[in-house]
Design a protein around this motif. Structure first.
Motif, mmCIF file in Angstrom:
data_model
loop_
_atom_site.group_PDB
_atom_site.id
_atom_site.type_symbol
_atom_site.label_atom_id
_atom_site.label_comp_id
_atom_site.label_asym_id
_atom_site.label_seq_id
_atom_site.Cartn_x
_atom_site.Cartn_y
_atom_site.Cartn_z
ATOM 1 N N LEU A 18 10.058 0.224 9.164
ATOM 2 C CA LEU A 18 9.521 1.451 8.575
ATOM 3 C C LEU A 18 9.206 1.239 7.097
ATOM 4 O O LEU A 18 8.138 1.622 6.617
ATOM 5 C CB LEU A 18 10.507 2.604 8.754
ATOM 6 C CG LEU A 18 10.108 3.941 8.126
ATOM 7 C CD1 LEU A 18 8.817 4.473 8.727
ATOM 8 C CD2 LEU A 18 11.245 4.947 8.312
ATOM 9 N N LEU A 19 10.122 0.604 6.361
ATOM 10 C CA LEU A 19 9.876 0.323 4.949
ATOM 11 C C LEU A 19 8.707 -0.645 4.801
ATOM 12 O O LEU A 19 7.845 -0.466 3.937
ATOM 13 C CB LEU A 19 11.131 -0.241 4.286
ATOM 14 C CG LEU A 19 11.016 -0.571 2.795
ATOM 15 C CD1 LEU A 19 10.596 0.660 1.986
ATOM 16 C CD2 LEU A 19 12.324 -1.140 2.271
ATOM 17 N N ALA A 20 8.646 -1.659 5.642
ATOM 18 C CA ALA A 20 7.539 -2.620 5.605
ATOM 19 C C ALA A 20 6.207 -1.917 5.817
ATOM 20 O O ALA A 20 5.225 -2.182 5.110
ATOM 21 C CB ALA A 20 7.751 -3.698 6.666
ATOM 22 N N ASP A 21 6.159 -0.997 6.782
ATOM 23 C CA ASP A 21 4.921 -0.265 7.060
ATOM 24 C C ASP A 21 4.516 0.618 5.885
ATOM 25 O O ASP A 21 3.336 0.713 5.552
ATOM 26 C CB ASP A 21 5.075 0.584 8.326
ATOM 27 C CG ASP A 21 5.126 -0.262 9.594
ATOM 28 O OD1 ASP A 21 4.764 -1.450 9.551
ATOM 29 O OD2 ASP A 21 5.541 0.287 10.643
ATOM 30 N N ARG A 22 5.496 1.267 5.245
ATOM 31 C CA ARG A 22 5.178 2.113 4.080
ATOM 32 C C ARG A 22 4.632 1.274 2.932
ATOM 33 O O ARG A 22 3.695 1.678 2.249
ATOM 34 C CB ARG A 22 6.415 2.889 3.633
ATOM 35 C CG ARG A 22 6.762 4.037 4.542
ATOM 36 C CD ARG A 22 7.792 4.932 3.912
ATOM 37 N NE ARG A 22 8.156 5.995 4.820
ATOM 38 C CZ ARG A 22 8.968 6.972 4.495
ATOM 39 N NH1 ARG A 22 9.511 7.034 3.290
ATOM 40 N NH2 ARG A 22 9.269 7.920 5.374
ATOM 41 N N LEU A 23 5.227 0.121 2.706
ATOM 42 C CA LEU A 23 4.757 -0.760 1.634
ATOM 43 C C LEU A 23 3.343 -1.257 1.918
ATOM 44 O O LEU A 23 2.480 -1.258 1.035
ATOM 45 C CB LEU A 23 5.724 -1.932 1.450
ATOM 46 C CG LEU A 23 7.075 -1.576 0.847
ATOM 47 C CD1 LEU A 23 8.075 -2.705 1.071
ATOM 48 C CD2 LEU A 23 6.946 -1.262 -0.637
ATOM 49 N N ALA A 24 3.098 -1.674 3.156
ATOM 50 C CA ALA A 24 1.766 -2.167 3.527
ATOM 51 C C ALA A 24 0.716 -1.068 3.380
ATOM 52 O O ALA A 24 -0.384 -1.312 2.871
ATOM 53 C CB ALA A 24 1.793 -2.704 4.953
ATOM 54 N N ALA A 25 1.047 0.149 3.803
ATOM 55 C CA ALA A 25 0.108 1.267 3.681
ATOM 56 C C ALA A 25 -0.192 1.556 2.209
ATOM 57 O O ALA A 25 -1.335 1.838 1.843
ATOM 58 C CB ALA A 25 0.670 2.503 4.371
ATOM 59 N N ALA A 26 0.828 1.464 1.369
ATOM 60 C CA ALA A 26 0.630 1.718 -0.066
ATOM 61 C C ALA A 26 -0.263 0.654 -0.695
ATOM 62 O O ALA A 26 -1.119 0.968 -1.526
ATOM 63 C CB ALA A 26 1.984 1.785 -0.780
ATOM 64 N N VAL A 27 -0.088 -0.602 -0.308
ATOM 65 C CA VAL A 27 -0.972 -1.658 -0.812
ATOM 66 C C VAL A 27 -2.395 -1.396 -0.314
ATOM 67 O O VAL A 27 -3.361 -1.518 -1.077
ATOM 68 C CB VAL A 27 -0.483 -3.061 -0.388
ATOM 69 C CG1 VAL A 27 -1.515 -4.129 -0.763
ATOM 70 C CG2 VAL A 27 0.864 -3.386 -1.012
ATOM 71 N N GLY A 28 -2.524 -0.996 0.945
ATOM 72 C CA GLY A 28 -3.834 -0.704 1.523
ATOM 73 C C GLY A 28 -4.563 0.436 0.839
ATOM 74 O O GLY A 28 -5.792 0.489 0.862
ATOM 75 N N ARG A 29 -3.826 1.355 0.239
ATOM 76 C CA ARG A 29 -4.464 2.442 -0.510
ATOM 77 C C ARG A 29 -4.978 1.966 -1.861
ATOM 78 O O ARG A 29 -5.815 2.616 -2.480
ATOM 79 C CB ARG A 29 -3.469 3.594 -0.728
ATOM 80 C CG ARG A 29 -3.194 4.410 0.527
ATOM 81 C CD ARG A 29 -2.412 5.669 0.230
ATOM 82 N NE ARG A 29 -1.053 5.438 -0.234
ATOM 83 C CZ ARG A 29 0.006 5.273 0.550
ATOM 84 N NH1 ARG A 29 -0.143 5.277 1.871
ATOM 85 N NH2 ARG A 29 1.202 5.092 0.042
ATOM 86 N N GLN A 30 -4.480 0.822 -2.342
ATOM 87 C CA GLN A 30 -4.845 0.352 -3.677
ATOM 88 C C GLN A 30 -5.760 -0.867 -3.668
ATOM 89 O O GLN A 30 -6.295 -1.242 -4.706
ATOM 90 C CB GLN A 30 -3.562 0.059 -4.468
ATOM 91 C CG GLN A 30 -2.717 1.314 -4.605
ATOM 92 C CD GLN A 30 -1.540 1.130 -5.521
ATOM 93 O OE1 GLN A 30 -1.654 0.494 -6.554
ATOM 94 N NE2 GLN A 30 -0.419 1.705 -5.154
ATOM 95 N N ALA A 31 -5.897 -1.475 -2.500
ATOM 96 C CA ALA A 31 -6.779 -2.643 -2.375
ATOM 97 C C ALA A 31 -7.231 -2.747 -0.921
ATOM 98 O O ALA A 31 -6.484 -2.362 -0.016
ATOM 99 C CB ALA A 31 -6.042 -3.918 -2.790
ATOM 100 N N GLU A 32 -8.415 -3.264 -0.724
ATOM 101 C CA GLU A 32 -8.899 -3.461 0.641
ATOM 102 C C GLU A 32 -8.258 -4.728 1.201
ATOM 103 O O GLU A 32 -8.486 -5.830 0.673
ATOM 104 C CB GLU A 32 -10.421 -3.576 0.646
ATOM 105 C CG GLU A 32 -10.998 -3.536 2.031
ATOM 106 C CD GLU A 32 -12.508 -3.448 2.019
ATOM 107 O OE1 GLU A 32 -13.120 -4.085 2.890
ATOM 108 O OE2 GLU A 32 -13.051 -2.761 1.129
#
Length: 196
Positions: A18-32
């Motif tokens: 769950l934490l991994a998914d939240r981190l990945a989603a946050a990176v995805g919001r800031q970079a393609e």
């Protein structure tokens, strides 16, 4: 850019994932990014076999290639006995020694209590420094009481921003100021000597 997430959670569902998914989603919001998730739970047997026979199985080889070819890495482990899990460490032990050299890495961990939060600094950061990765300044630790509480999302966003900036090749430092006068050292030293 290719972002690879390594999750060492063992249960399903897993707070580590769950934490991994939240981190990945946050990176995805800031970079393609093009995202790939490596679940170490599914590779446990192949990791053990790699230690005994020296060769990775098909799935482990694909995971190792993904990590090696990534532009950025998110590495998340549960805390076991005040450190990273053995499965997490074993995966990075079978990875080629040069695979993470210069690679931006965001470290994160989950645990039952906030008392284990220093695992990021005393276990994960030194391991990735040894592997010559570039670890972002903000590590993210989530204890049981952090889920749904204020503060976790801010840490996730800050760490993700740092990783996205490094993946883009930008400095995470403040913008360069152009209102500063640069005085050569020899000139400044001469001015100090004449004033004294």
């Amino acid at each position: 850019m290719r972002l690879v997430v390594v999750s060492a959670g063992l249960s399903v569902p897993s707070s580590t994932r769950l934490l991994a998914d939240r981190l990945a989603a946050a990176v995805g919001r800031q970079a393609e990014v093009e995202l790939e998730v490596v679940e170490l739970r599914d590779l446990a047997v192949e990791i053990a076999h790699n230690f005994t026979n020296g060769f990775p199985g098909r799935k482990l080889a694909a995971a190792l290639a993904a990590v090696t070819g990534a532009d950025g890495l998110i590495a998340v482990t549960p805390v076991f006995t005040a450190s990273y899990s053995g499965l997490f460490k074993s995966f990075f032990d079978v990875l080629d020694m040069d695979a993470l050299a210069g690679k931006p890495v965001l470290i994160a961990a989950t645990g039952g209590t906030a008392r284990h939060s220093l695992v990021l600094e005393h276990a994960l950061r030194p391991m990735f420094a040894y592997l010559r990765a570039v670890v972002v300044p903000t590590g993210v630790y989530a204890a049981s009481e952090d889920w749904g509480a204020e503060g976790l999302e801010g840490r996730v966003e800050r760490a993700a921003g740092e990783l996205a900036a490094l993946m883009r090749g930008l400095s995470a430092a403040a913008p360069v100021r152009d209102d500063l006068d640069v005085v050569p050292f020899a000139e400044r030293l001469a001015a100090l000597r004449s004033a004294g």
